[in-house]
Design an enzyme around this catalytic site. Structure first.
Site, mmCIF file in Angstrom:
data_model
loop_
_atom_site.group_PDB
_atom_site.id
_atom_site.type_symbol
_atom_site.label_atom_id
_atom_site.label_comp_id
_atom_site.label_asym_id
_atom_site.label_seq_id
_atom_site.Cartn_x
_atom_site.Cartn_y
_atom_site.Cartn_z
ATOM 1 N N CYS A 128 -47.203 14.220 -41.177
ATOM 2 C CA CYS A 128 -46.530 13.128 -41.902
ATOM 3 C C CYS A 128 -46.885 11.738 -41.377
ATOM 4 O O CYS A 128 -47.177 10.813 -42.148
ATOM 5 C CB CYS A 128 -45.023 13.331 -41.862
ATOM 6 S SG CYS A 128 -44.391 13.941 -40.301
ATOM 7 N N HIS A 248 -40.195 7.776 -41.470
ATOM 8 C CA HIS A 248 -40.934 7.442 -40.252
ATOM 9 C C HIS A 248 -41.394 5.983 -40.341
ATOM 10 O O HIS A 248 -41.889 5.544 -41.386
ATOM 11 C CB HIS A 248 -42.189 8.312 -40.110
ATOM 12 C CG HIS A 248 -41.933 9.731 -39.689
ATOM 13 N ND1 HIS A 248 -40.711 10.206 -39.295
ATOM 14 C CD2 HIS A 248 -42.794 10.788 -39.591
ATOM 15 C CE1 HIS A 248 -40.826 11.495 -38.969
ATOM 16 N NE2 HIS A 248 -42.072 11.866 -39.149
#
Ligand code: 11C
Length: 350
Positions: A128, A248
């Site tokens: 990711c 994130h």
């Protein structure tokens, strides 16, 4: 018409988002098979108004499938992805099991969709934190050339799964109530020690390698070079877990080739980039945040500044929903690219 699709790890944090993404994109699903580890088999999941029972993943389950989306951990992928391929499915694997295998394309459609043409049955979905970074780096590389990248991440607990989310929530309550805590999941469920995540910042994601970097850091380094087809690109990473549930964030320093450009020029390059939304205006305190990126498929970029010492170097802040563009959304995009490129054929039976 449509495709027979299997989702392995259907009950997990990423699996749930895969199903939501297939639904929201109205992906041409002809039949759906939901698979998992023995622990989650028997659970019921609703997809497009129909209830499905999750079954234990096994080789014969892939008979007749055209597309198998895997996100149930590396060991399940290693065991079952080849079995799915043997039975005619194309596997899109969200684990790290095959990413650095030279026979396996590692794909972010905005960057290297063409690599899908060289597949041998398995296609790897990158980590990711790597995906959101390369989406932002690609248009800069194309326009200016790219020499060096230094990234520090601020990663959400959902990257470590539903157990990690639960641990953060419970622990936060316990700390506020002055109760004893007993960390069991983070930073890495399989490692020897566990640390408090609530109200903390933990500089360990995944296990340590012999060189002192964590595996998450090495994933960012190696996967970036592979996806961008540039072994000479200098990349360094420090990966940190924060008590953020999803989204994130990354502080990224880059050095380009050639002469320096203005911030406006860099903003213009990024705003044209596929999959990118620019949120960059200090005068209105506009910048990407984890909280405002959750649920959206974009990679958000802001806080673009010129380095004060080096003319062709820049700093920026890159945020994305780690479960969507970082995982499920990118996997479904890969499936769409396979259809667009004529690589996967529609199903005959289910
Ligand atoms: C995290 N990046 O945030 C990890 C999760 O290699 O697919 C994804 C692990 C992987 O914890």
């Amino acid at each position: 018409t449509g495709y027979n699709v299997a989702v392995v790890g259907a009950t997990g944090a990423v699996g749930q988002q895969m199903l939501k993404t297939l639904e929201e994109k109205d992906f041409p699903v002809r039949s759906l098979k939901l698979l998992s580890s023995p622990r989650s088999a028997g659970k019921e999941i609703v997809f497009k108004g129909k209830t499905y029972t999750v079954e234990e993943a096994a080789p014969e389950q892939f008979e007749g499938m055209q597309i198998a989306l895997f996100s149930a951990g590396g060991s399940i992928s290693k065991k079952l992805a080849p079995e799915a391929v043997k039975r005619g499915a194309i596997v899109i694997d969200n684990t790290s099991a095959f990413r650095m295998d030279e026979n396996v394309p590692l794909v972010v459609p905005e960057v290297n969709e063409e690599d899908l043409k060289g597949h041998n049955g398995i296609i790897a979905n990158p980590n990711c934190s790597t995906i959101q970074m390369v989406v932002a780096l690609e248009p800069i590389k194309k326009a200016l050339g790219l020499k060096k990248v230094i990234v520090s991440t601020y990663q959400a607990v959902s990257g470590a799964g539903l157990d990690a989310i639960e641990e953060m929530r419970e622990q936060s309550k316990d700390v506020l109530e002055g109760k004893e805590i007993d960390p069991k999941v983070l930073p890495v469920s399989g490692d020897k020690k566990h640390y408090q995540i609530a109200f903390n910042a933990v500089p360990q994601i995944d296990l340590f390698e012999e060189n002192g970097y964590t595996f998450e850091e090495m994933k960012m380094i190696n996967e970036t070079k592979k996806i961008m087809h540039d072994d000479a690109l200098e990349v360094a990473a420090t990966c940190v877990r924060l008590p953020v549930e999803t989204g994130h964030s990354e502080s990224v320093y880059i050095e380009t080739d050639g002469e320096g450009k203005s911030v406006k020029e860099i903003q213009a390059i990024l705003s044209e980039g596929a999959g990118i939304t620019l949120q960059d205006d200090p005068s209105t305190q506009t910048y990407p945040l984890a909280t405002t990126s959750v649920g959206l498929p974009d990679v958000f970029v802001g806080r673009i500044r010129k380095d004060l010492d080096k003319n062709n170097a820049y700093h920026m802040w890159i945020v994305s929903d780690n479960l969507l563009k970082g995982a499920a959304y990118n996997s479904v995009q890969i499936a769409e690219s396979l259809i667009k490129l004529g690589i996967v054929k529609e199903g005959q039976s289910s």
